[in-house]
Design a protein around this motif. Sequence first.
Motif, short mmCIF file in Angstrom:
data_model
loop_
_atom_site.label_atom_id
_atom_site.label_comp_id
_atom_site.label_asym_id
_atom_site.label_seq_id
_atom_site.Cartn_x
_atom_site.Cartn_y
_atom_site.Cartn_z
N PHE A 86 0.85 -1.19 0.00
CA PHE A 86 0.00 0.00 0.00
C PHE A 86 0.88 1.24 0.00
CE2 PHE A 86 -3.00 -3.05 1.78
CZ PHE A 86 -4.17 -2.70 1.12
N VAL A 87 0.42 2.30 -0.67
CA VAL A 87 1.19 3.53 -0.74
C VAL A 87 0.47 4.65 0.02
CG1 VAL A 87 2.19 5.28 -2.27
CG2 VAL A 87 2.21 2.88 -2.95
N ASP A 88 1.22 5.34 0.87
CA ASP A 88 0.74 6.52 1.58
C ASP A 88 1.56 7.72 1.12
OD1 ASP A 88 -0.91 4.83 3.04
OD2 ASP A 88 0.38 4.83 4.81
N ASP A 89 0.97 8.90 1.18
CA ASP A 89 1.64 10.13 0.78
C ASP A 89 1.91 10.98 2.01
OD1 ASP A 89 1.45 9.85 -2.21
OD2 ASP A 89 -0.65 9.63 -1.65
N VAL A 90 3.15 11.47 2.12
CA VAL A 90 3.57 12.26 3.28
C VAL A 90 4.19 13.55 2.78
CG1 VAL A 90 4.94 12.28 5.38
CG2 VAL A 90 3.97 10.13 4.56
N GLU A 91 3.67 14.67 3.29
CA GLU A 91 4.14 15.98 2.85
C GLU A 91 4.58 16.81 4.05
OE1 GLU A 91 1.53 17.47 -0.67
OE2 GLU A 91 0.22 16.41 0.77
N PHE A 92 5.59 17.64 3.81
CA PHE A 92 6.13 18.53 4.82
C PHE A 92 6.23 19.93 4.21
CE2 PHE A 92 7.82 14.32 5.58
CZ PHE A 92 7.61 14.13 6.93
N TYR A 93 5.84 20.93 4.99
CA TYR A 93 5.94 22.32 4.54
C TYR A 93 6.55 23.14 5.66
CZ TYR A 93 4.80 26.80 2.48
OH TYR A 93 4.89 28.06 1.95
N TYR A 94 7.75 23.66 5.42
CA TYR A 94 8.49 24.41 6.43
C TYR A 94 8.12 25.88 6.38
CZ TYR A 94 12.58 26.37 8.84
OH TYR A 94 13.42 27.05 9.69
N ILE A 113 7.52 22.89 11.01
CA ILE A 113 7.36 22.13 9.77
C ILE A 113 5.97 21.53 9.83
CG2 ILE A 113 8.18 20.22 8.35
CD1 ILE A 113 10.93 20.54 9.81
N HIS A 114 5.09 21.99 8.95
CA HIS A 114 3.74 21.42 8.90
C HIS A 114 3.80 20.08 8.21
CE1 HIS A 114 1.40 24.54 10.72
NE2 HIS A 114 2.12 25.45 10.06
N VAL A 115 2.88 19.19 8.60
CA VAL A 115 2.89 17.82 8.09
C VAL A 115 1.51 17.41 7.62
CG1 VAL A 115 4.81 17.14 9.58
CG2 VAL A 115 2.47 16.83 10.38
N ARG A 116 1.50 16.50 6.66
CA ARG A 116 0.27 15.84 6.22
C ARG A 116 0.67 14.44 5.79
NH1 ARG A 116 -2.60 14.47 1.59
NH2 ARG A 116 -4.86 14.63 1.80
N SER A 117 0.00 13.43 6.32
CA SER A 117 0.27 12.04 5.96
C SER A 117 -1.08 11.37 5.72
CB SER A 117 1.04 11.34 7.08
OG SER A 117 1.39 10.02 6.71
N ALA A 118 -1.25 10.78 4.53
CA ALA A 118 -2.56 10.22 4.16
C ALA A 118 -2.41 8.93 3.37
CB ALA A 118 -3.33 11.24 3.33
N SER A 119 -3.30 8.00 3.66
CA SER A 119 -3.39 6.77 2.88
C SER A 119 -4.10 7.07 1.57
CB SER A 119 -4.18 5.70 3.64
OG SER A 119 -3.57 5.43 4.88
N ARG A 120 -3.69 6.40 0.50
CA ARG A 120 -4.35 6.61 -0.79
C ARG A 120 -5.67 5.88 -0.91
NH1 ARG A 120 0.43 6.38 -5.39
NH2 ARG A 120 1.57 8.20 -4.61
N VAL A 121 -5.78 4.73 -0.29
CA VAL A 121 -6.99 3.92 -0.39
C VAL A 121 -7.41 3.45 1.00
CG1 VAL A 121 -6.51 3.10 -2.73
CG2 VAL A 121 -5.73 1.76 -0.78
N GLY A 122 -8.62 2.94 1.08
CA GLY A 122 -9.10 2.37 2.32
C GLY A 122 -9.81 3.38 3.20
N TYR A 123 -10.16 2.93 4.37
CA TYR A 123 -10.89 3.77 5.30
C TYR A 123 -10.03 4.08 6.54
CZ TYR A 123 -14.53 5.49 8.38
OH TYR A 123 -15.26 6.26 9.24
N SER A 124 -9.75 3.07 7.32
CA SER A 124 -8.95 3.26 8.52
C SER A 124 -7.53 2.78 8.27
CB SER A 124 -9.56 2.48 9.68
OG SER A 124 -8.81 2.69 10.86
N ASP A 125 -6.59 3.30 9.03
CA ASP A 125 -5.19 2.90 8.85
C ASP A 125 -4.55 2.39 10.13
OD1 ASP A 125 -4.92 5.21 10.30
OD2 ASP A 125 -3.44 6.12 8.99
N GLY A 126 -5.34 2.21 11.20
CA GLY A 126 -4.78 1.75 12.46
C GLY A 126 -3.74 2.70 13.03
N ASP A 127 -3.89 3.99 12.75
CA ASP A 127 -2.97 5.05 13.21
C ASP A 127 -1.60 4.99 12.55
OD1 ASP A 127 -4.57 6.67 14.73
OD2 ASP A 127 -4.10 5.67 16.63
N THR A 128 -1.48 4.33 11.42
CA THR A 128 -0.20 4.23 10.71
C THR A 128 0.34 5.62 10.36
OG1 THR A 128 -0.72 2.06 9.83
CG2 THR A 128 0.95 3.33 8.64
N ASN A 129 -0.50 6.49 9.82
CA ASN A 129 -0.03 7.82 9.42
C ASN A 129 0.39 8.66 10.62
OD1 ASN A 129 -0.29 8.04 6.41
ND2 ASN A 129 -2.32 7.25 6.94
#
Length: 151
Positions: A109-117, A124-140
């Motif tokens: 599975f692929v997740d996208d993680v972004e950082f903005y300083y 450093i602001h952060v965003r981490s998101a799964s591409r598919v599915g509903y829950s991620d078990g707090d992986t992000n």
Amino acid sequence: MLLKGFLILLLLLVLVFAGFLYQQAFSSRSMTVASGHENGRLLPCPETPNCVSSQISHGDSHFIEPIEDTDGSKWISLSSTVNAMTGTQLVRQAGNYAYFSFRTRLMGFVDDVEFYYTPESAVIHVRSASRVGYSDGDTNRNRIEAVRSAL
């Protein structure tokens, strides 16, 4: 005889579920996703609970604290720190923005993680998101906390 039939049915259900998961993982590897920032804001999280962001309301379940960086040293070491993590690929880095993808070991599975300083805010602001599915078990959430700890 009834037990044997039940076990066969259970095996078939497991195989169907595994096939579904594989299809979802394959889909996540081939899809194009929106990313980036506009006016200093990363994209918002979707409604699903498989995303975290530091640029949303504190009361929102998607909220995670940004990474404090008072002197810019964390931003300088961010790319090498994140690249050292398992399954990571740098997708794009320009100026105060960095975008990585993470691929899980088992299913891919692929997740996208972004950082903005934002040096003016010393974070450093952060965003981490799964591409598919509903829950991620707090992986992000756990991934961002691992980055925070490593920095």
